[in-house]
Enzyme design. Structure first.
Site, PDB file in Angstrom:
ATOM      1  N   ASP A 136      84.269  21.690  59.548  1.00  0.00           N
ATOM      2  CA  ASP A 136      83.439  20.813  60.370  1.00  0.00           C
ATOM      3  C   ASP A 136      83.515  21.165  61.851  1.00  0.00           C
ATOM      4  O   ASP A 136      82.838  20.538  62.666  1.00  0.00           O
ATOM      5  CB  ASP A 136      83.843  19.348  60.164  1.00  0.00           C
ATOM      6  CG  ASP A 136      82.782  18.563  59.411  1.00  0.00           C
ATOM      7  OD1 ASP A 136      81.886  19.200  58.827  1.00  0.00           O
ATOM      8  OD2 ASP A 136      82.835  17.332  59.411  1.00  0.00           O
ATOM      9  N   LYS A 268      84.335  12.766  57.590  1.00  0.00           N
ATOM     10  CA  LYS A 268      84.801  13.468  56.394  1.00  0.00           C
ATOM     11  C   LYS A 268      83.940  13.147  55.179  1.00  0.00           C
ATOM     12  O   LYS A 268      83.675  14.023  54.344  1.00  0.00           O
ATOM     13  CB  LYS A 268      86.263  13.104  56.107  1.00  0.00           C
ATOM     14  CG  LYS A 268      86.842  13.819  54.894  1.00  0.00           C
ATOM     15  CD  LYS A 268      88.285  13.410  54.658  1.00  0.00           C
ATOM     16  CE  LYS A 268      88.824  14.043  53.372  1.00  0.00           C
ATOM     17  NZ  LYS A 268      90.223  13.649  53.103  1.00  0.00           N
ATOM     18  N   ASP A 292      93.122  17.869  51.589  1.00  0.00           N
ATOM     19  CA  ASP A 292      93.138  18.073  53.029  1.00  0.00           C
ATOM     20  C   ASP A 292      93.720  19.455  53.305  1.00  0.00           C
ATOM     21  O   ASP A 292      94.479  20.007  52.491  1.00  0.00           O
ATOM     22  CB  ASP A 292      93.987  17.006  53.715  1.00  0.00           C
ATOM     23  CG  ASP A 292      93.298  15.647  53.724  1.00  0.00           C
ATOM     24  OD1 ASP A 292      92.066  15.606  53.498  1.00  0.00           O
ATOM     25  OD2 ASP A 292      93.984  14.631  53.943  1.00  0.00           O
ATOM     26  N   ASP A 453      87.832   7.026  51.678  1.00  0.00           N
ATOM     27  CA  ASP A 453      88.503   7.255  50.408  1.00  0.00           C
ATOM     28  C   ASP A 453      88.730   5.958  49.643  1.00  0.00           C
ATOM     29  O   ASP A 453      88.371   5.847  48.452  1.00  0.00           O
ATOM     30  CB  ASP A 453      89.824   7.998  50.622  1.00  0.00           C
ATOM     31  CG  ASP A 453      90.643   7.428  51.774  1.00  0.00           C
ATOM     32  OD1 ASP A 453      90.245   6.388  52.337  1.00  0.00           O
ATOM     33  OD2 ASP A 453      91.684   8.022  52.112  1.00  0.00           O
TER      34      ASP A 453
END
Length: 741
Positions: A136, A268, A292, A453
């Site tokens: 990103d 994310k 991650d 999440d």
């Protein structure tokens, strides 16, 4: 407990904890008895604001204890049998693995490539595995590092498999000197691998000093004149297993989605949804694992372990399999409470006995069809009937809608030539592709919270799906625990902010109680995790009560001569005993219990409070919550000095406003104890041992803050914090004394 049969791939074992259950129930009933005592006081002495605040806080503590006890009431453990699965290797499904990184400055590329290398070397057929790395930050350094890592992987992966290497992240493997171990052949190969890894590390460090976003040539030309938040999509196939050879390297694909300043990119969650679409066009595996960048594979059998649950012929319908977050660099006795051992080994196992653990954002394997919105036992879709609806759901890419349809119809895709899909993948990686679609609401990772999440996992559970929790030995993944001070507190504040956002949104488990399929006890868990975000308010209020009593000469706890004193006394003893049992059960020390208890108090009055304030400011339109990338320690750094080793357990501070509330509370307790012991209160002394004990206990809990008031440098509280806290503490003491007049 049923014994596994010849076909079983796993066994679900119920863990018995009768002592913990008895303590949980006793503590709850003592809390109710304390509330009864408060009501009797109101009946005999009339309503008093001091007792009213105590009653409200204790009511909250009783309610929250019931939610907490629910977590560990029926723990289970999964025992897997991958040897049964290995008999059917040809039936193993394909898996797409997503690794996310966002900033090469905060997340050094050497960390990312170690995670990638550990993944490429797992014990799973390479022709059924694909690794997608989301960058990103659109960094040419990250792409260059991956390209260089591929060269090393071609010798590293065969070495790991030939010698059955257990830890397959090079920086961890080479932290032990094995140059004199084993056969002469192994010693030679070990030195060759070590030299090759050192050379790789050096090339990346040299490149980091020279790379810019200016004019780049060759394979890096696509990065020329790009900006991290303003660039077209860049998708590159670094390696393709074209022949589908089982012992080759898995696919390796670099993905940097398009970003434009005027289009929301959803942090994310947005990156994960782009990876889902890109992989859906390239490999379209039925399962997706996400990591991650700093969580490397520590157990090479991790995917096989998960497939034991997914592919079990009797009970294999799990939406996702979650692995615990474990850390390799934890300090002894966990001084900053950032190793999460109780959460991972006790509470998550308890959730596994209900509807399943929460999704924790990393170390998890999902069914693709679940993230595409399919419910349990839902019939395969009729392609013709759903044609228009599919475009509204998945966007306007015909190729992607076709691949999604195959997933929802449970049709196994054959691998594509990756190069042929590049043009189509660029379309689904554009910044505006999700416009007028259901991405982030009905399909994919969910938007609306910076803790995407937990929200995504909850919405999966709301559809009736179950999840599973695997705790293999050795741990499946290992990451780098953050250091002490502002870093973990900022991370905690970010989580608290996102949880509170969800609690007050339309997705709240309270709002959807009549329309979803959450089991009752699973709903209690989500209430527990979301309501933890407002723990700061009752805790701060209750912490100020003993100080007020010492200053103003009142009491809110029973006196020693009163028989009812046994209620708070027993509560304190049993609560400490209950907590200690968890630490003993997980092979931790009493010092670790104290450190975690202390940090829990500190977090509730630092990061929790600021998280609540941030959401309140967002509600009134004064600010927006933001996603903050946590700085990662470089995986290659191993040359800490002796002085830094001595200071590893010390608390550090900065000028963040989060330290003002807890410093204020600390100063208030010190002032209250001084006033109480000096006897400057008017009239006969009314406060008792209970109030003094509470204040002393709080001072001990906040001992790092007290040390910070007198230390210098980063280990000392800034003068601005001390000034603000002193003014607030003085105001509190003044108001307390005025209330007695």
């Amino acid at each position: 407990m049923a014994k596994p049969n010849a076909l079983s791939l796993y066994q679900k074992v119920e863990l018995q904890r009768p002592l913990q259950r008895a303590l949980d129930a006793t503590i709850f009933f003592l809390l109710l008895a304390l509330l009864g005592y408060r009501l009797l006081l109101v009946r005999t002495h009339g309503l008093c604001w001091l007792y009213a605040i105590a009653f409200l806080c204790e009511s909250w503590f009783a309610f929250f204890w019931a939610l907490t006890a629910n977590l560990t009431w029926t723990p289970v453990h999964y025992q897997t049998y991958p040897q049964h699965l290995l008999k059917r290797v040809e039936e193993l499904p394909r898996v797409d693995v997503f690794i996310t990184t966002a900033d090469p400055g905060l997340e050094p590329p050497i960390i990312t490539i170690n995670t990638v290398l550990s993944l490429l070397a797992v014990e799973y057929p390479a022709n059924k595995l694909a690794c997608y790395v989301s960058d990103d930050g659109c960094s040419p350094l990250t792409y260059y590092s991956l390209s260089e890592a591929l060269k090393f992987a071609k010798i590293w992966v065969p070495f790991c498999k030939n010698y059955r290497v257990e830890v397959r992240a090079p920086f961890r493997y080479f932290s032990d000197d094995l140059s004199s171990a084993g056969s002469p052949e192994f010693q030679y190969e070990w030195r060759r691998m070590k030299d090759a890894y050192d050379a790789l590390n050096q090339r990346i460090e040299d490149a980091a000093k020279s790379f810019t976003f200016g004019d780049l040539a060759g394979d890096l030309a696509d990065f020329s004149n790009t900006k991290p938040k303003n660039h077209a999509p860049i998708i590159k196939v670094i390696w393709e297993n074209k022949e589908g050879i089982e012992d080759e390297l898995p696919h390796l694909i670099y993905v940097s989605r398009e970003k434009r300043p005027n289009i929301t990119h959803h942090n994310k969650a947005g990156a994960m949804n782009v990876l889902t679409r890109v992989s859906g066009l390239m490999t379209n595996a039925s399962y997706m694992m996400n990591l991650d960048c700093d969580m490397f594979v520590n157990n090479p059998d991790v995917i096989l372990q998960a497939m034991c649950l997914f592919k079990d012929p009797i009970n294999g319908e799990y939406a996702f399999v979650q692995f615990p977050q474990c850390f390799y660099n934890g300090l002894q006795d966990d001084p900053f409470a950032n190793q999460w051992i109780i959460m991972m080994q006790v509470k998550m196992r308890g959730l596994a006995g209900i509807q399943g653990p929460a999704y924790m954002g990393t170390g998890c394997i999902h069914r693709r069809k679940v993230l595409y919105g399919q419910s349990p036992n839902e019939a395969n879709i009729n392609e013709k009937y759903y044609d228009d609806e599919l475009y509204k759901t998945f966007g306007n890419s015909k190729d992607f809608v076709t691949s999604a349809t195959r997933v929802l119809r449970s049709v196994e895709d054959y691998p594509n030539c990756l190069a042929d899909t590049i043009k189509a993948t660029h379309e689904v990686a554009t910044a505006d592709y999700e416009h007028n679609s259901c991405w982030g609401s009905k399909v994919g990772w969910q938007y609306g919270s910076i803790v995407e999440d937990v929200l995504t996992g909850m919405l999966i559970h709301k559809k009736g799906w179950k999840s599973a929790y695997l705790t293999p030995t050795p741990p499946a993944f290992l990451g780098c625990a953050s250091s002490g001070g502002p870093i973990p507190l900022n991370h905690h504040k970010r989580g608290i902010t996102g949880l509170l956002e969800t609690l007050i949104s339309k997705n709240s488990p309270i709002v959807t109680a009549l329309s979803d399929k959450l089991q009752f006890r699973q709903r209690m868990f989500y209430l527990w995790i979301y309501l933890a975000s407002v723990q700061a308010i009752p805790r701060i209020c209750y912490a100020l009560l003993p100080a007020f009593c010492l200053i103003a000469n009142f009491h809110f706890l029973p006196k020693v001569q009163e028989p009812v004193i046994c209620i708070p006394l027993l509560l304190s003893v049993l609560f400490v005993l209950r907590q200690m049992l968890g630490y003993i059960e997980t092979d931790q020390s009493i010092r670790a219990w104290w450190n975690n208890h202390r940090m829990d108090m500190i977090k509730s009055m630092c990061s929790c409070l600021l998280g609540v304030v941030a959401v309140l400011l967002k509600i009134v339109g004064l600010s927006e919550t933001t996603f903050e990338v946590t700085k990662k320690e470089s995986a290659s750094s191993s040359d800490d000095t002796e002085s830094s080793d001595r200071d590893l357990g010390r608390f550090t501070f900065d000028e963040s406003p989060m330290f003002v509330p807890i410093t204020t509370v600390m100063m208030i307790q010190l002032a209250a104890l001084a006033i109480g012991f000096l006897g400057t209160q008017p009239g006969r002394r009314e406060f008792g041992v209970g109030e003094v004990t509470c204040s002393v206990w709080l001072v001990l809990c906040f001992w790092p803050i007290l040390k910070g008031m007198f230390a210098k440098g980063s280990y000392g509280l800034p003068w601005s914090t001390l000034f603000k806290s002193s003014a607030l503490a003085f105001l509190f003491v003044y108001l307390c004394r005025m209330s007695t007049k």
